[in-house]
Design a protein around this motif. Structure first.
Motif, PDB file in Angstrom:
ATOM      1  N   ASP A   5       7.471  39.611  25.751  1.00 12.52           N
ATOM      2  CA  ASP A   5       6.801  40.763  24.811  1.00 12.52           C
ATOM      3  C   ASP A   5       6.708  42.298  25.463  1.00 12.52           C
ATOM      4  O   ASP A   5       6.965  43.123  24.903  1.00 12.52           O
ATOM      5  N   ASP A   8       9.807  43.975  25.322  1.00 15.23           N
ATOM      6  CA  ASP A   8      10.193  44.360  23.826  1.00 15.23           C
ATOM      7  C   ASP A   8       9.430  45.781  23.718  1.00 15.23           C
ATOM      8  O   ASP A   8       9.929  46.579  23.133  1.00 15.23           O
ATOM      9  N   ASP A 124       2.112  41.473  16.190  1.00 13.30           N
ATOM     10  CA  ASP A 124       3.190  41.212  17.081  1.00 13.30           C
ATOM     11  C   ASP A 124       4.616  41.029  16.436  1.00 13.30           C
ATOM     12  O   ASP A 124       5.650  41.490  17.084  1.00 13.30           O
ATOM     13  N   ALA A 125       4.481  40.313  15.362  1.00 13.05           N
ATOM     14  CA  ALA A 125       5.792  40.274  14.478  1.00 13.05           C
ATOM     15  C   ALA A 125       6.207  41.458  13.974  1.00 13.05           C
ATOM     16  O   ALA A 125       7.508  41.838  14.107  1.00 13.05           O
ATOM     17  N   THR A 128       8.025  43.274  16.847  1.00 12.87           N
ATOM     18  CA  THR A 128       9.323  42.409  17.016  1.00 12.87           C
ATOM     19  C   THR A 128      10.405  43.276  16.079  1.00 12.87           C
ATOM     20  O   THR A 128      11.431  43.331  16.667  1.00 12.87           O
ATOM     21  N   GLU A 131      11.099  46.648  17.384  1.00 12.15           N
ATOM     22  CA  GLU A 131      12.000  46.696  18.343  1.00 12.15           C
ATOM     23  C   GLU A 131      13.468  46.611  18.147  1.00 12.15           C
ATOM     24  O   GLU A 131      14.426  47.095  18.582  1.00 12.15           O
ATOM     25  N   ARG A 132      13.683  45.458  16.880  1.00  8.34           N
ATOM     26  CA  ARG A 132      15.017  45.347  16.612  1.00  8.34           C
ATOM     27  C   ARG A 132      15.458  46.713  15.793  1.00  8.34           C
ATOM     28  O   ARG A 132      16.716  47.023  16.061  1.00  8.34           O
ATOM     29  N   ASN A 149      13.889  37.147  17.471  1.00 11.31           N
ATOM     30  CA  ASN A 149      13.748  38.376  18.201  1.00 11.31           C
ATOM     31  C   ASN A 149      15.105  39.378  18.454  1.00 11.31           C
ATOM     32  O   ASN A 149      15.677  39.717  19.400  1.00 11.31           O
TER      33      ASN A 149
END
Length: 221
Positions: A5, A8, A124-125, A128, A131-132, A149
């Protein structure tokens, strides 16, 4: 935070995010949560699409992604997002919503946006998903965004469709700026794409990456 994490979150360093939401508690709370969880992420928030447009005119290079609330005063966020996308083609635009409308992700994708993110996402989601998006991918499948992820490779070396598109343009000799213009993303996002491509392939530079993917898949280009 687990090491994976942490990696990321590091990928969001110097990624510029503009949040557009007319609800001050949600807007300010989300901004603070993102700054705390991803310190390298540059986050700014405004209350309307008009404010976002004015800010993007003044600071065109400061942002890589705009996320708008679907329920905006006077117009829906999807229309506002389309207008911003037309006026600022180099910046990716996505939609956030608390509405339970299964058609919204499809409509957002068809409108040329890069993401549809429910407001119910845990921080957190959301990171994620961001980050994508920083890698230049799109996020419309929440299950994939939260649990995988950013996987979903379609090319050699585990490259995604967007990364293959970057490589194809790279093979023509296009610069990061030209690739950004062709793909409707920012130069910073192109750089994030290339960093991810080189890491996946073990390539040292642009030429080597192109040669390696050509050798691995004759039909890649």
């Amino acid at each position: 935070m687990a090491e994976k994490d942490r990696d990321d979150v590091d990928r969001l360093d110097d990624f510029g995010l503009l949040l557009v939401d007319d609800h001050p508690l949600l807007r300010d709370g989300l901004t603070m949560a993102l700054r705390t969880s991803a310190p390298g992420l540059r986050v700014q928030a405004v209350a309307s699409a008009e404010e976002a447009d004015a800010l993007l005119v003044r600071e065109a290079e400061a942002f890589d992604l705009v996320l708008l609330d679907y329920r905006m005063p006077g117009e829906d966020g999807l229309s506002a997002a389309q207008a911003l996308r037309r006026r600022h083609a180099h910046i990716a635009v996505g939609l956030m919503s608390g509405a339970e409308d299964n058609s919204l992700p499809v409509r957002a994708r068809e409108a040329g946006l890069v993401a549809y993110l429910p407001k119910s996402l845990e921080i957190d989601a959301l990171i994620t998903a961001l980050e994508r998006l920083a890698r230049g991918e799109t996020v419309f499948d929440l299950t994939e965004a939260v649990h995988h992820n950013g996987l979903g490779a379609c090319g050699p070396f585990g490259l995604t469709a967007r990364q293959m598109a970057v490589l194809r343009l790279l093979a023509t000799g296009a610069s990061n700026k030209v690739i950004a213009q062709q793909m409707g993303i920012s130069p910073a996002t192109v750089k994030n794409h290339l960093d991810a491509i080189f890491a996946k392939m073990g390539a040292a530079n642009r030429l080597q990456a192109v040669m390696m993917v050509r050798s691995a898949a004759d039909d890649a280009f």
